[in-house]
Design an enzyme around this catalytic site. Structure first.
Site, PDB file in Angstrom:
ATOM      1  NE  ARG A 168     -24.781  14.374  12.701  1.00 24.82           N
ATOM      2  CZ  ARG A 168     -24.687  13.121  12.276  1.00 24.82           C
ATOM      3  NH1 ARG A 168     -23.769  12.777  11.398  1.00 24.82           N
ATOM      4  NH2 ARG A 168     -25.541  12.207  12.718  1.00 24.82           N
ATOM      5  CD1 TRP A 181     -20.558  13.640  22.849  1.00 26.53           C
ATOM      6  CD2 TRP A 181     -19.554  15.612  23.232  1.00 26.53           C
ATOM      7  NE1 TRP A 181     -20.884  14.028  24.113  1.00 26.53           N
ATOM      8  CE2 TRP A 181     -20.279  15.225  24.390  1.00 26.53           C
ATOM      9  CE3 TRP A 181     -18.835  16.798  23.251  1.00 26.53           C
ATOM     10  CZ2 TRP A 181     -20.302  16.010  25.534  1.00 26.53           C
ATOM     11  CZ3 TRP A 181     -18.863  17.571  24.398  1.00 26.53           C
ATOM     12  CH2 TRP A 181     -19.591  17.181  25.506  1.00 26.53           C
ATOM     13  CG  ASP A 276     -21.589  12.842   8.301  1.00 23.51           C
ATOM     14  OD1 ASP A 276     -20.598  13.458   7.895  1.00 23.51           O
ATOM     15  OD2 ASP A 276     -21.902  12.800   9.506  1.00 23.51           O
TER      16      ASP A 276
END
Length: 479
Positions: A168, A181, A276
């Protein structure tokens, strides 16, 4: 299956009446994500939004991976295990160890038509910024708009292996975005190698709108060290066409959009919150900033996005397909492994159920350790090991195995201070957390202290005699 690009896939699905075109005006702020989630829960086919508020030049496609059937359509087969099996058959007669076979994969795969090929791009440089992309705000308390299914492409500075992943990315302004990351992801690990060499500006490309086979590969747990473009070539049956950017990064030449730039390892900023795939908001944390240098677009570009949340959404079906494709790889590493189930409601990085051919005492624990040392399976919080005659996809059989084989003191293993998913909010200090292994296999005498009891079985002669009677009853009383 070979699609030239995302548009070729859309044509393929349209001819089969499997594209839902939405011509009502919709907003990237919450509305598209809400429609997409509802469609995915209903297993509806892909959605193509043609009228985007404030983004008149764009179309948005979502819900490409709407069910396991979508993967069958994209890959052109419903026998996903055969993909991994066919690949590994190249090594069947080679006198190599398991580790040597894995190391040999890249060189073996560079032969033939699956090799990536350089080609002229279909996109061209344009003067737009990050805010001009129709990235989505997925949940009300998200920190802003995010790229949710754009591909982050990096190159290992030592091996030159191309990595294509889905992280994302939070847009900050026209020129900057935050790259989420995590420390154990390939992009971050490549960045660490750059930093060791004294390089803090890591060349990166953010790519959107590609052949869905490439998009699937980007989100798949391809074995470490194996170039993802090569693996995409295996799935496509044809090499991926690539274009080299000025920063040295290779990108699919048919992509709808390409953002060229670098990640500045010296510029860390607060990213999130973001709702998420666990179904919770992940709290803000510091990640490095991506800085835009150039943007390339195709005419009338199409933007690919996904909406995450409580399962089963698109990531569930990508995970289930990956489970099947990479089962042969897991069997190569763990020879006694029979089958595995990473349940979609177990989030694929939380719960794993594995059946083994048990031959000696303590084998289940040994297998647990092997699984926790294998690629993305290492993130599993819960591992359940059952015997080979237990169907790992039948939860009732698994529960029965746990109920009839497990003594908690003897058969439950808990490990603390070990790597888990960084998004796991249950851990006090993520990514460090704890794991649990359950040995739900029948025990040897050395494990139980006495012989395992005999299982009940019907008398064979009685079964033969009463079978006709049962058939009559079924015909008369069952629909």
């Amino acid at each position: 299956m070979t699609f030239e690009d995302l548009r070729d896939y859309i044509d393929f699905m349209s001819k089969r009446n499997k594209i839902i075109q939405i011509d009502d005006e919709v907003d990237v702020n919450l509305e598209i994500a809400e429609i997409t989630r509802r469609a995915t829960y209903m297993h509806l086919p892909p959605l193509l939004f043609s009228k985007i508020k404030k983004y008149e030049n764009w179309k948005i496609i979502t819900n490409i991976f709407y069910s396991i059937n979508s993967i069958y359509e994209i890959l052109g087969t419903n026998n996903l295990e055969s993909i991994g099996e066919n690949l590994l058959n190249n090594f069947k007669d080679m006198p190599l160890s398991t580790i040597d076979k894995i190391k040999s994969l890249p060189s073996m795969l560079k032969l033939g038509k699956i090799t990536p090929k350089l080609d002229k791009p279909k996109f061209k440089e344009t003067n737009v910024g990050l805010n001009d992309f129709p990235a989505l705000k997925t949940w009300p308390k998200d920190a802003g708009r995010f790229f949710t299914y754009s591909l982050t492409i990096t190159k290992d500075p030592e091996t030159e292996v191309n990595n294509v992943s889905v992280y994302r990315i939070q847009i900050i302004n026209d020129k900057e975005a935050i790259m989420h990351w995590q420390a154990f992801k390939r992009g971050s690990m490549a960045a660490s190698k750059y930093k060791e060499k004294g390089i803090t500006k890591v060349p990166v490309a953010i790519v959107n709108g590609v052949d869905p086979v490439i998009a699937f590969t980007a989100a798949s747990p391809v074995p470490a060290g194996l170039d993802k473009y090569l693996f995409a070539g295996i799935l496509r049956g044809e090499g991926v066409k690539l274009t080299e950017l000025d920063n040295g990064i290779l990108v699919p030449s048919t992509a709808e959009s390409v953002i060229e730039g670098y990640v500045d390892l010296n510029d860390m900023r607060l990213e999130g919150p973001f709702g998420d795939h666990l179904g919770y908001y992940t709290p803000p944390d510091y990640y490095p900033v991506f800085k835009l240098e150039k943007v390339y677009l195709r005419d009338s570009p199409i933007f690919h996005a996904t909406a995450v949340g409580k399962p089963p959404l698109e990531d569930a079906w990508i995970g289930k397909a990956s489970e099947r494709i990479f089962l042969p790889f897991a069997k190569m590493i763990i020879p006694e492994l029979i089958d595995m189930n990473l349940p979609e409601y177990g989030l694929f990085t939380s719960i794993g159920i594995f059946s083994i051919r048990k031959n000696y005492p303590g084998q289940a624990r040994r297998v647990m350790m092997s699984i926790w040392g294998t690629g993305q399976l290492s993130f599993l919080k819960f591992i359940i090991i059952v015997d080979s005659d237990v169907n790992v996809h039948d939860i009732n059989q698994v529960l029965y195995a746990i109920s009839t084989t497990v003594d908690p003191v003897r058969d439950v293993l808990i490990i603390n201070g070990i790597l888990n998913d960084s998004l796991d909010h249950t851990s006090a200090n993520p990514p460090l957390g704890s794991k649990i292994g359950i040995d739900a296999t029948r025990k040897f005498k050395e494990e139980l202290g006495r012989e395992w009891p005999e299982e009940v079985k019907s008398d064979e002669e009685v079964v033969k005699k009463i079978n006709p009677i049962i058939e009559k009853i079924k015909q008369q009383y069952l629909p």
